[in-house]
Design a protein around this motif. Structure first.
Motif, PDB file in Angstrom:
ATOM      1  N   ALA A  90    -125.624 -11.385  17.447  1.00  0.00           N
ATOM      2  CA  ALA A  90    -124.536 -12.191  18.017  1.00  0.00           C
ATOM      3  C   ALA A  90    -123.562 -11.305  18.795  1.00  0.00           C
ATOM      4  CB  ALA A  90    -123.809 -12.960  16.928  1.00  0.00           C
ATOM      5  N   ALA A  91    -123.308 -10.098  18.308  1.00  0.00           N
ATOM      6  CA  ALA A  91    -122.420  -9.169  19.016  1.00  0.00           C
ATOM      7  C   ALA A  91    -123.027  -8.788  20.362  1.00  0.00           C
ATOM      8  CB  ALA A  91    -122.160  -7.929  18.170  1.00  0.00           C
ATOM      9  N   HIS A  92    -124.328  -8.504  20.383  1.00  0.00           N
ATOM     10  CA  HIS A  92    -124.997  -8.149  21.638  1.00  0.00           C
ATOM     11  C   HIS A  92    -125.022  -9.335  22.609  1.00  0.00           C
ATOM     12  CE1 HIS A  92    -126.217  -4.067  20.738  1.00  0.00           C
ATOM     13  NE2 HIS A  92    -126.498  -4.474  19.511  1.00  0.00           N
ATOM     14  N   GLU A  93    -125.232 -10.529  22.075  1.00  0.00           N
ATOM     15  CA  GLU A  93    -125.228 -11.726  22.921  1.00  0.00           C
ATOM     16  C   GLU A  93    -123.853 -11.931  23.559  1.00  0.00           C
ATOM     17  OE1 GLU A  93    -125.605 -16.542  22.375  1.00  0.00           O
ATOM     18  OE2 GLU A  93    -126.825 -15.268  21.076  1.00  0.00           O
ATOM     19  N   LEU A  94    -122.797 -11.747  22.769  1.00  0.00           N
ATOM     20  CA  LEU A  94    -121.440 -11.885  23.295  1.00  0.00           C
ATOM     21  C   LEU A  94    -121.156 -10.815  24.348  1.00  0.00           C
ATOM     22  CD1 LEU A  94    -118.788 -13.435  23.181  1.00  0.00           C
ATOM     23  CD2 LEU A  94    -118.110 -11.981  21.266  1.00  0.00           C
TER      24      LEU A  94
END
Length: 154
Positions: free
Chosen positions: A17-21
Motif C-alpha cells: 500500500a505504501a508503494h502504491e501510494l
C-alpha cells in the motif's frame, strides 16, 4: 514563490500500500510538472519507521515515534485484529516549485479520497510539510534537496 520544500505523509500500511501510494503521488507530481509548472522537479522517498524523522536534527525522534498515533488509530478501528505487515512509513517528497499547501492537500486526497467519511481511514495517515522559514530548515532542505534546484540552474 518558487523554492525548495518537503511534503511529508506518514501512513500505517502494508509495504504494498505504501508503494502504491508513492506511485500515485509520483503520477500526480508528474502531472503537476507538465500542466501548471507549479512543481519543477521532485523526488519521493519511502522512509521506514526506524529512520530519523528529521535527518541531521539534534532530536533523536524516529519516523515511527513521530507518527505513533497511526497504529493506535488502526487498533481502535480494528480491535483484536492482527495488523499483519502494516508498519509506519513516511512518504517524504522533496519539491522545487511552489504551491506547497495545495499540493499537500492533493497528496492527502490520495491517502483519503473522501475526508468527510465516518470513522477512521482504512489507512491511517498524517501530513505535514517543511518550508525554508529559517536558517535551520533552509539548510535541511538545501542538504537534502538542493540538487533539485540545480537541475534548473538556479
Amino acid at each position: 514563490m518558487t523554492d525548495l520544500f518537503e511534503l511529508r505523509l506518514g501512513i500505517y500500511a502494508a509495504a504494498s500500500a505504501a508503494h502504491e501510494l508513492a506511485d500515485k503521488a509520483g503520477s500526480l507530481l508528474d502531472e503537476r510538472s507538465r500542466s501548471a509548472s507549479v512543481v519543477r522537479t521532485w523526488v519521493i522517498s519511502l522512509i521506514p519507521g526506524d529512520q530519523p524523522a528529521e535527518p541531521g536534527s539534534e532530536e533523536e525522534l524516529s519516523v515511527a515515534e513521530l507518527y505513533e498515533e497511526l497504529p493506535e488509530q488502526w487498533r481502535q478501528e480494528h480491535p483484536g485484529a492482527d495488523p499483519a505487515d502494516r508498519r509506519v512509513t513516511e512518504l517524504r517528497i522533496g519539491v522545487y516549485g511552489d504551491g506547497v499547501r495545495a499540493l499537500l492537500d492533493e497528496l492527502c486526497n490520495l491517502a483519503c479520497p473522501d475526508r468527510e467519511h465516518h470513522g477512521a481511514c482504512p489507512v491511517p495517515w498524517s501530513s505535514n510539510y517543511t518550508v525554508p522559514f529559517d536558517d535551520h530548515y533552509r539548510a535541511y532542505l538545501e542538504t537534502h534537496y538542493g540538487h533539485l534546484r540545480r537541475v534548473h540552474g538556479m
